[in-house]
Design an enzyme around this catalytic site. Structure first.
Site, PDB file in Angstrom:
ATOM      1  N   LYS A  31     -13.294   4.964  12.418  1.00 32.52           N
ATOM      2  CA  LYS A  31     -12.553   4.459  13.591  1.00 32.52           C
ATOM      3  C   LYS A  31     -11.433   5.423  13.975  1.00 32.52           C
ATOM      4  CE  LYS A  31     -11.438   0.570  11.495  1.00 32.52           C
ATOM      5  NZ  LYS A  31     -12.066   0.767  10.162  1.00 32.52           N
ATOM      6  N   ARG A 106      -9.034  -8.109  13.850  1.00 36.18           N
ATOM      7  CA  ARG A 106      -9.686  -8.130  12.539  1.00 36.18           C
ATOM      8  C   ARG A 106      -9.991  -9.543  12.077  1.00 36.18           C
ATOM      9  NH1 ARG A 106      -7.682  -2.890  10.367  1.00 36.18           N
ATOM     10  NH2 ARG A 106      -8.586  -2.666   8.325  1.00 36.18           N
ATOM     11  N   ARG A 145     -11.015  10.964   1.510  1.00 32.83           N
ATOM     12  CA  ARG A 145     -10.196  11.170   2.720  1.00 32.83           C
ATOM     13  C   ARG A 145      -8.823  11.745   2.380  1.00 32.83           C
ATOM     14  NH1 ARG A 145      -9.234   6.220   6.585  1.00 32.83           N
ATOM     15  NH2 ARG A 145      -8.618   5.254   4.620  1.00 32.83           N
ATOM     16  N   ARG A 178      -4.185   8.380   0.975  1.00 34.56           N
ATOM     17  CA  ARG A 178      -3.615   7.067   1.284  1.00 34.56           C
ATOM     18  C   ARG A 178      -3.559   6.206   0.034  1.00 34.56           C
ATOM     19  NH1 ARG A 178      -6.109   4.383   6.688  1.00 34.56           N
ATOM     20  NH2 ARG A 178      -6.403   2.586   5.322  1.00 34.56           N
ATOM     21  N   ARG A 189     -10.598  -4.260   0.158  1.00 34.25           N
ATOM     22  CA  ARG A 189     -10.655  -4.086   1.623  1.00 34.25           C
ATOM     23  C   ARG A 189     -12.054  -4.416   2.145  1.00 34.25           C
ATOM     24  NH1 ARG A 189      -8.749   1.852   1.728  1.00 34.25           N
ATOM     25  NH2 ARG A 189      -9.249   1.791   3.946  1.00 34.25           N
TER      26      ARG A 189
HETATM   27  P1  AP5 Z   1     -11.597   7.325   9.161  1.00 35.35           P
HETATM   28  O1  AP5 Z   1     -11.843   7.785  10.548  1.00 35.35           O
HETATM   29  O2  AP5 Z   1     -10.240   7.541   8.577  1.00 35.35           O
HETATM   30  O3  AP5 Z   1     -12.099   5.822   8.953  1.00 35.35           O
HETATM   31  P2  AP5 Z   1     -11.487   4.448   9.449  1.00 35.35           P
HETATM   32  O4  AP5 Z   1     -12.592   3.618   9.982  1.00 35.35           O
HETATM   33  O5  AP5 Z   1     -10.300   4.664  10.323  1.00 35.35           O
HETATM   34  O6  AP5 Z   1     -11.060   3.849   8.036  1.00 35.35           O
HETATM   35  P3  AP5 Z   1      -9.708   3.141   7.585  1.00 35.35           P
HETATM   36  O7  AP5 Z   1      -9.708   3.192   6.083  1.00 35.35           O
HETATM   37  O8  AP5 Z   1      -8.520   3.709   8.270  1.00 35.35           O
HETATM   38  O9  AP5 Z   1      -9.956   1.696   8.071  1.00 35.35           O
HETATM   39  P4  AP5 Z   1      -9.263   0.439   7.586  1.00 35.35           P
HETATM   40  O10 AP5 Z   1      -9.762  -0.530   8.551  1.00 35.35           O
HETATM   41  O11 AP5 Z   1      -9.499   0.102   6.158  1.00 35.35           O
HETATM   42  O12 AP5 Z   1      -7.691   0.834   7.593  1.00 35.35           O
HETATM   43  P5  AP5 Z   1      -6.495   0.518   8.590  1.00 35.35           P
HETATM   44  O13 AP5 Z   1      -5.559   1.637   8.541  1.00 35.35           O
HETATM   45  O14 AP5 Z   1      -7.005   0.040   9.888  1.00 35.35           O
HETATM   46  O15 AP5 Z   1     -12.673   8.089   8.228  1.00 35.35           O
HETATM   47  C1  AP5 Z   1     -12.728   7.841   6.838  1.00 35.35           C
HETATM   48  C2  AP5 Z   1     -13.255   9.117   6.145  1.00 35.35           C
HETATM   49  O16 AP5 Z   1     -14.608   9.323   6.547  1.00 35.35           O
HETATM   50  C3  AP5 Z   1     -12.492  10.393   6.504  1.00 35.35           C
HETATM   51  O17 AP5 Z   1     -12.390  11.203   5.381  1.00 35.35           O
HETATM   52  C4  AP5 Z   1     -13.373  11.052   7.580  1.00 35.35           C
HETATM   53  O18 AP5 Z   1     -13.257  12.456   7.591  1.00 35.35           O
HETATM   54  C5  AP5 Z   1     -14.760  10.604   7.153  1.00 35.35           C
HETATM   55  N1  AP5 Z   1     -15.671  10.430   8.279  1.00 35.35           N
HETATM   56  C6  AP5 Z   1     -15.377   9.903   9.520  1.00 35.35           C
HETATM   57  N2  AP5 Z   1     -16.472   9.870  10.291  1.00 35.35           N
HETATM   58  C7  AP5 Z   1     -17.484  10.366   9.523  1.00 35.35           C
HETATM   59  C8  AP5 Z   1     -18.871  10.570   9.766  1.00 35.35           C
HETATM   60  N3  AP5 Z   1     -19.437  10.239  10.940  1.00 35.35           N
HETATM   61  N4  AP5 Z   1     -19.624  11.081   8.768  1.00 35.35           N
HETATM   62  C9  AP5 Z   1     -19.050  11.410   7.560  1.00 35.35           C
HETATM   63  N5  AP5 Z   1     -17.730  11.244   7.267  1.00 35.35           N
HETATM   64  C10 AP5 Z   1     -16.975  10.718   8.253  1.00 35.35           C
HETATM   65  O19 AP5 Z   1      -5.824  -0.756   7.872  1.00 35.35           O
HETATM   66  C11 AP5 Z   1      -5.154  -0.616   6.643  1.00 35.35           C
HETATM   67  C12 AP5 Z   1      -4.561  -1.950   6.231  1.00 35.35           C
HETATM   68  O20 AP5 Z   1      -3.593  -2.380   7.207  1.00 35.35           O
HETATM   69  C13 AP5 Z   1      -5.538  -3.132   6.116  1.00 35.35           C
HETATM   70  O21 AP5 Z   1      -6.168  -3.151   4.861  1.00 35.35           O
HETATM   71  C14 AP5 Z   1      -4.583  -4.324   6.337  1.00 35.35           C
HETATM   72  O22 AP5 Z   1      -3.842  -4.581   5.169  1.00 35.35           O
HETATM   73  C15 AP5 Z   1      -3.622  -3.796   7.387  1.00 35.35           C
HETATM   74  N6  AP5 Z   1      -4.063  -4.096   8.763  1.00 35.35           N
HETATM   75  C16 AP5 Z   1      -4.335  -3.163   9.740  1.00 35.35           C
HETATM   76  N7  AP5 Z   1      -4.726  -3.753  10.872  1.00 35.35           N
HETATM   77  C17 AP5 Z   1      -4.697  -5.090  10.626  1.00 35.35           C
HETATM   78  C18 AP5 Z   1      -5.024  -6.224  11.407  1.00 35.35           C
HETATM   79  N8  AP5 Z   1      -5.454  -6.105  12.686  1.00 35.35           N
HETATM   80  N9  AP5 Z   1      -4.911  -7.447  10.844  1.00 35.35           N
HETATM   81  C19 AP5 Z   1      -4.476  -7.594   9.577  1.00 35.35           C
HETATM   82  N10 AP5 Z   1      -4.158  -6.555   8.774  1.00 35.35           N
HETATM   83  C20 AP5 Z   1      -4.272  -5.306   9.281  1.00 35.35           C
HETATM   84 MG    MG Z   2      -8.239   4.367  10.161  1.00 34.01          MG
END
Ligand code: AP5
Ligand code: MG
Length: 237
Positions: A31, A106, A145, A178, A189
């Site tokens: 994402k 979410r 990552r 991270r 997660r």
């Molecule tokens: P990346 O692009 O970083 O993936 P991502 O989908 O953004 O993964 P996240 O871990 O950031 O998602 P998340 O939903 O767990 O975390 P968030 O910060 O939103 O890519 C990941 C890796 O894969 C990288 O190394 C990249 O290079 C590689 N990659 C990318 N595309 C690829 C491809 N096509 N092929 C191969 N490799 C690839 O949330 C964190 C925390 O915040 C949550 O756990 C929660 O506690 C809180 N939170 C955030 N939003 C909310 C909400 N709306 N409600 C409640 N709690 C929330």
């Molecule tokens: Mg992300």
């Protein structure tokens, strides 16, 4: 970092779309990676709720203090906290004509609240891009990552390494791991995603606004699929 999306002819199209675009998918689906590319091409604000919380944690704000222990355990932050933060952010002038969400909504409650906000603001039909990935490949993506401290540029030590170890190609800043990218927290997660976020796929599918993207493909191919959907929506309006 080579960027296949850099395009000097890119229009400000999505801003003109006047709607919310949502990247929906499990942790590690890509994402953030895709959001950075879409933002660059369509010049639309990138609203990552995870990044907003991490910024609040860095600054030691009350919001950050509330979110920190939950994020460290891999649990979701309560809806009312998330919604307050999102409403404040999308009230800013740069969001008046459209925005891209990464990691929001979410839960079903967040999705319903967003529908109401978009309705009140008379925004166009939401576009939800569902980034489907097999769970088996997500653990490697997340444990590998690394993120640049200054600009949030995303790398992977296995598949997308920086030119110099631990240093961002774009701005030379330090790359960090991270704290929630440990195997134990990643499992939590995934569990939170399955229980609370996966139901949004059906929520949006029955509303006819969901487009599936094969996010198992390499990042450039995923970008191409997303561009096709968004350019189609721009052309149709
Ligand atoms: P990346 O692009 O970083 O993936 P991502 O989908 O953004 O993964 P996240 O871990 O950031 O998602 P998340 O939903 O767990 O975390 P968030 O910060 O939103 O890519 C990941 C890796 O894969 C990288 O190394 C990249 O290079 C590689 N990659 C990318 N595309 C690829 C491809 N096509 N092929 C191969 N490799 C690839 O949330 C964190 C925390 O915040 C949550 O756990 C929660 O506690 C809180 N939170 C955030 N939003 C909310 C909400 N709306 N409600 C409640 N709690 C929330
Ligand atoms: Mg992300």
């Amino acid at each position: 970092m080579a960027d296949a999306t850099a395009d000097p002819g890119a229009s400000g199209g999505l801003q003109g779309l006047g709607r919310a675009v949502i990247l929906l998918g499990p942790p590690g689906a890509g994402k953030g990676t895709q959001a950075q590319r879409i933002t660059q091409r369509y010049r639309v604000p990138h609203l990552s709720t995870g990044d907003m919380f991490r910024d609040n944690i860095r600054r030691g704000t009350p919001l950050g203090l509330q979110a920190k222990p939950l994020m460290e355990r891999g649990e979701l932050v309560p809806d009312e906290i998330v919604l307050g933060m999102v409403e404040d952010r999308i009230a800013q002038p740069d969001c008046w004509t459209g925005f891209l969400f990464d990691g929001f909504p979410r839960t079903l409650a967040q999705a319903a609240a967003l529908d109401q906000i978009c309705g009140r603001r008379k925004l166009g039909r939401t576009i939800v891009l569902y980034m489907a990935v097999e769970q088996a490949s997500l653990m490697r993506r997340l444990t590998g990552r690394r993120i640049c401290k200054a600009g949030g540029h995303i790398y992977n030590i296995y598949d997308r390494p920086p030119r110099r170890d631990g240093i961002c190609d774009e701005d030379g800043s330090e790359l960090i791991h991270r704290p929630d990218d440990t195997e134990a927290v990643i499992k939590e997660r995934f569990a939170a995603y399955d229980a609370q976020t996966l139901p949004l796929v059906d929520y949006y599918r029955v509303r006819g606004v969901l487009s599936s993207v094969d996010a198992m493909a390499d990042a450039d191919a995923v970008t191409a699929s997303i561009r096709k959907i968004l350019d189609g929506a721009i052309a149709a309006q």
